[in-house]
Design a protein around this motif. Structure first.
Motif, PDB file in Angstrom:
ATOM      1  N   GLU A  34       9.756 -12.395  17.617  1.00  0.00           N
ATOM      2  CA  GLU A  34       8.471 -13.027  17.319  1.00  0.00           C
ATOM      3  C   GLU A  34       7.946 -12.688  15.931  1.00  0.00           C
ATOM      4  O   GLU A  34       7.396 -13.539  15.240  1.00  0.00           O
ATOM      5  CB  GLU A  34       7.437 -12.608  18.366  1.00  0.00           C
ATOM      6  N   ASN A  35       8.096 -11.447  15.518  1.00  0.00           N
ATOM      7  CA  ASN A  35       7.598 -11.033  14.210  1.00  0.00           C
ATOM      8  C   ASN A  35       8.592 -11.438  13.125  1.00  0.00           C
ATOM      9  O   ASN A  35       9.794 -11.246  13.274  1.00  0.00           O
ATOM     10  CB  ASN A  35       7.360  -9.521  14.179  1.00  0.00           C
ATOM     11  N   ASP A  36       8.070 -12.000  12.055  1.00  0.00           N
ATOM     12  CA  ASP A  36       8.909 -12.452  10.937  1.00  0.00           C
ATOM     13  C   ASP A  36       8.749 -11.562   9.713  1.00  0.00           C
ATOM     14  O   ASP A  36       9.102 -11.960   8.604  1.00  0.00           O
ATOM     15  CB  ASP A  36       8.536 -13.892  10.566  1.00  0.00           C
ATOM     16  N   GLY A  37       8.192 -10.385   9.895  1.00  0.00           N
ATOM     17  CA  GLY A  37       7.957  -9.496   8.762  1.00  0.00           C
ATOM     18  C   GLY A  37       6.526  -9.635   8.293  1.00  0.00           C
ATOM     19  O   GLY A  37       5.609  -9.748   9.085  1.00  0.00           O
ATOM     20  N   GLY A  38       6.337  -9.629   6.990  1.00  0.00           N
ATOM     21  CA  GLY A  38       4.997  -9.743   6.444  1.00  0.00           C
ATOM     22  C   GLY A  38       4.917  -9.076   5.090  1.00  0.00           C
ATOM     23  O   GLY A  38       5.936  -8.894   4.423  1.00  0.00           O
ATOM     24  N   GLU A  39       3.687  -8.691   4.713  1.00  0.00           N
ATOM     25  CA  GLU A  39       3.515  -8.096   3.386  1.00  0.00           C
ATOM     26  C   GLU A  39       2.382  -7.078   3.398  1.00  0.00           C
ATOM     27  O   GLU A  39       1.419  -7.197   4.155  1.00  0.00           O
ATOM     28  CB  GLU A  39       3.225  -9.185   2.361  1.00  0.00           C
ATOM     29  N   TRP A  40       2.533  -6.076   2.538  1.00  0.00           N
ATOM     30  CA  TRP A  40       1.483  -5.076   2.356  1.00  0.00           C
ATOM     31  C   TRP A  40       0.331  -5.728   1.620  1.00  0.00           C
ATOM     32  O   TRP A  40       0.548  -6.540   0.721  1.00  0.00           O
ATOM     33  CB  TRP A  40       2.021  -3.880   1.578  1.00  0.00           C
ATOM     34  N   ILE A  41      -0.903  -5.379   1.996  1.00  0.00           N
ATOM     35  CA  ILE A  41      -2.089  -6.000   1.399  1.00  0.00           C
ATOM     36  C   ILE A  41      -3.141  -4.947   1.050  1.00  0.00           C
ATOM     37  O   ILE A  41      -3.013  -3.794   1.428  1.00  0.00           O
ATOM     38  CB  ILE A  41      -2.702  -7.065   2.339  1.00  0.00           C
ATOM     39  N   LYS A  42      -4.177  -5.391   0.367  1.00  0.00           N
ATOM     40  CA  LYS A  42      -5.338  -4.572   0.011  1.00  0.00           C
ATOM     41  C   LYS A  42      -4.945  -3.282  -0.692  1.00  0.00           C
ATOM     42  O   LYS A  42      -5.463  -2.204  -0.397  1.00  0.00           O
ATOM     43  CB  LYS A  42      -6.192  -4.290   1.244  1.00  0.00           C
ATOM     44  N   GLY A  43      -4.007  -3.398  -1.626  1.00  0.00           N
ATOM     45  CA  GLY A  43      -3.585  -2.253  -2.415  1.00  0.00           C
ATOM     46  C   GLY A  43      -2.501  -1.402  -1.784  1.00  0.00           C
ATOM     47  O   GLY A  43      -1.996  -0.481  -2.418  1.00  0.00           O
ATOM     48  N   SER A  44      -2.127  -1.673  -0.553  1.00  0.00           N
ATOM     49  CA  SER A  44      -1.065  -0.904   0.097  1.00  0.00           C
ATOM     50  C   SER A  44       0.286  -1.371  -0.436  1.00  0.00           C
ATOM     51  O   SER A  44       0.502  -2.563  -0.637  1.00  0.00           O
ATOM     52  CB  SER A  44      -1.115  -1.092   1.617  1.00  0.00           C
ATOM     53  N   THR A  45       1.180  -0.421  -0.655  1.00  0.00           N
ATOM     54  CA  THR A  45       2.506  -0.753  -1.181  1.00  0.00           C
ATOM     55  C   THR A  45       3.630  -0.270  -0.278  1.00  0.00           C
ATOM     56  O   THR A  45       4.793  -0.487  -0.573  1.00  0.00           O
ATOM     57  CB  THR A  45       2.696  -0.154  -2.583  1.00  0.00           C
ATOM     58  N   GLY A  46       3.286   0.385   0.802  1.00  0.00           N
ATOM     59  CA  GLY A  46       4.295   0.882   1.728  1.00  0.00           C
ATOM     60  C   GLY A  46       3.625   1.598   2.882  1.00  0.00           C
ATOM     61  O   GLY A  46       2.395   1.712   2.933  1.00  0.00           O
ATOM     62  N   PRO A  47       4.446   2.091   3.811  1.00  0.00           N
ATOM     63  CA  PRO A  47       3.896   2.704   5.011  1.00  0.00           C
ATOM     64  C   PRO A  47       3.286   4.078   4.732  1.00  0.00           C
ATOM     65  O   PRO A  47       3.931   4.950   4.148  1.00  0.00           O
ATOM     66  CB  PRO A  47       5.107   2.823   5.934  1.00  0.00           C
ATOM     67  N   GLU A  48       2.027   4.240   5.112  1.00  0.00           N
ATOM     68  CA  GLU A  48       1.323   5.515   5.064  1.00  0.00           C
ATOM     69  C   GLU A  48       0.071   5.363   5.915  1.00  0.00           C
ATOM     70  O   GLU A  48      -0.339   4.241   6.227  1.00  0.00           O
ATOM     71  CB  GLU A  48       0.969   5.917   3.635  1.00  0.00           C
ATOM     72  N   LEU A  49      -0.521   6.466   6.270  1.00  0.00           N
ATOM     73  CA  LEU A  49      -1.728   6.425   7.077  1.00  0.00           C
ATOM     74  C   LEU A  49      -2.799   5.585   6.390  1.00  0.00           C
ATOM     75  O   LEU A  49      -3.081   5.782   5.204  1.00  0.00           O
ATOM     76  CB  LEU A  49      -2.248   7.847   7.320  1.00  0.00           C
ATOM     77  N   GLY A  50      -3.352   4.613   7.114  1.00  0.00           N
ATOM     78  CA  GLY A  50      -4.407   3.750   6.584  1.00  0.00           C
ATOM     79  C   GLY A  50      -3.925   2.516   5.852  1.00  0.00           C
ATOM     80  O   GLY A  50      -4.739   1.654   5.499  1.00  0.00           O
ATOM     81  N   ALA A  51      -2.628   2.393   5.613  1.00  0.00           N
ATOM     82  CA  ALA A  51      -2.095   1.229   4.890  1.00  0.00           C
ATOM     83  C   ALA A  51      -2.377  -0.049   5.673  1.00  0.00           C
ATOM     84  O   ALA A  51      -2.385  -0.067   6.905  1.00  0.00           O
ATOM     85  CB  ALA A  51      -0.602   1.387   4.638  1.00  0.00           C
ATOM     86  N   LYS A  52      -2.584  -1.135   4.928  1.00  0.00           N
ATOM     87  CA  LYS A  52      -2.888  -2.452   5.513  1.00  0.00           C
ATOM     88  C   LYS A  52      -1.684  -3.372   5.324  1.00  0.00           C
ATOM     89  O   LYS A  52      -1.019  -3.355   4.286  1.00  0.00           O
ATOM     90  CB  LYS A  52      -4.099  -3.084   4.832  1.00  0.00           C
ATOM     91  N   PHE A  53      -1.482  -4.209   6.314  1.00  0.00           N
ATOM     92  CA  PHE A  53      -0.318  -5.096   6.342  1.00  0.00           C
ATOM     93  C   PHE A  53      -0.727  -6.425   6.969  1.00  0.00           C
ATOM     94  O   PHE A  53      -1.546  -6.454   7.886  1.00  0.00           O
ATOM     95  CB  PHE A  53       0.781  -4.422   7.185  1.00  0.00           C
ATOM     96  N   ARG A  54      -0.175  -7.515   6.471  1.00  0.00           N
ATOM     97  CA  ARG A  54      -0.370  -8.831   7.088  1.00  0.00           C
ATOM     98  C   ARG A  54       0.950  -9.219   7.741  1.00  0.00           C
ATOM     99  O   ARG A  54       1.923  -9.539   7.067  1.00  0.00           O
ATOM    100  CB  ARG A  54      -0.776  -9.885   6.075  1.00  0.00           C
ATOM    101  N   GLY A  55       0.976  -9.147   9.072  1.00  0.00           N
ATOM    102  CA  GLY A  55       2.174  -9.513   9.811  1.00  0.00           C
ATOM    103  C   GLY A  55       2.275 -11.016   9.966  1.00  0.00           C
ATOM    104  O   GLY A  55       1.269 -11.695  10.193  1.00  0.00           O
ATOM    105  N   LYS A  56       3.483 -11.520   9.836  1.00  0.00           N
ATOM    106  CA  LYS A  56       3.743 -12.948  10.030  1.00  0.00           C
ATOM    107  C   LYS A  56       4.569 -13.098  11.292  1.00  0.00           C
ATOM    108  O   LYS A  56       5.547 -12.391  11.493  1.00  0.00           O
ATOM    109  CB  LYS A  56       4.458 -13.517   8.812  1.00  0.00           C
ATOM    110  N   ASN A  57       4.137 -14.016  12.143  1.00  0.00           N
ATOM    111  CA  ASN A  57       4.759 -14.192  13.448  1.00  0.00           C
ATOM    112  C   ASN A  57       5.014 -15.666  13.719  1.00  0.00           C
ATOM    113  O   ASN A  57       4.319 -16.535  13.188  1.00  0.00           O
ATOM    114  CB  ASN A  57       3.828 -13.642  14.539  1.00  0.00           C
ATOM    115  N   SER A  58       5.998 -15.908  14.594  1.00  0.00           N
ATOM    116  CA  SER A  58       6.250 -17.286  15.019  1.00  0.00           C
ATOM    117  C   SER A  58       6.921 -17.272  16.390  1.00  0.00           C
ATOM    118  O   SER A  58       7.586 -16.310  16.760  1.00  0.00           O
ATOM    119  CB  SER A  58       7.130 -18.030  14.006  1.00  0.00           C
TER     120      SER A  58
END
Length: 152
Positions: A34-58
């Motif tokens: 279902e998940n197609d990946g996505g992109e880091w947003i709002k200044g986040s560049t990778g996984p860390e506590l508090g990082a934001k991500f926009r998941g893309k699903n289909s």
């Protein structure tokens, strides 16, 4: 009413290797049906506590995006994030990794935090009438595909 789905799989790979895979949210689409990946947003560049991500699903010709925030990041044992739509809820996701003699045990958990409004809207937007049953199938498939990649 809160619903919880948990799926566990033994994988012949180190927790560190599995950690590097599951925390790469843009690559999650390699394993998830279902998940197609996505992109880091709002200044986040990778996984860390508090990082934001926009998941893309289909699913079956329908697509949607979901806002995600990493809520726990304890390498290489616990990775958790929440998907929330303001005022109507979402879901909590987590991966727990436990070292075993042959590699590690991976436990993926989904906690349904949707309001009635999101349950109705989500079913229409995603084409998934039974989110709990569908999520269990999706999690089982994700862990099976993750195992194939990690052990391959």
């Amino acid at each position: 009413m809160e619903k919880i789905v948990t799926v566990t799989k033994e994988i012949n790979a180190t927790p560190e290797h599995i950690w590097s895979l599951i925390t790469d949210l843009p690559a999650m689409g390699r394993w998830s049906p279902e998940n197609d990946g996505g992109e880091w947003i709002k200044g986040s560049t990778g996984p860390e506590l508090g990082a934001k991500f926009r998941g893309k699903n289909s699913w079956e010709g329908k697509s949607w995006e979901a806002p995600v925030t990493i809520t726990e990041f304890e390498a290489p044992s616990r990775f958790a994030f929440e998907m929330r739509v303001p005022l109507i809820g979402g879901a909590d996701w987590s991966f727990d990794l436990e070292r075993t003699e042959g590699g590690c045990k991976v436990t993926q958990t989904w906690i349904d935090q949707r309001t009635k409004v999101l349950k109705v809207l989500g079913a229409k937007l995603s084409g998934v009438p039974d989110r709990v049953l569908h999520t269990r199938m999706s999690m089982e498939t994700t862990l099976e595909n993750l195992t194939k990649e990690a052990e391959g």
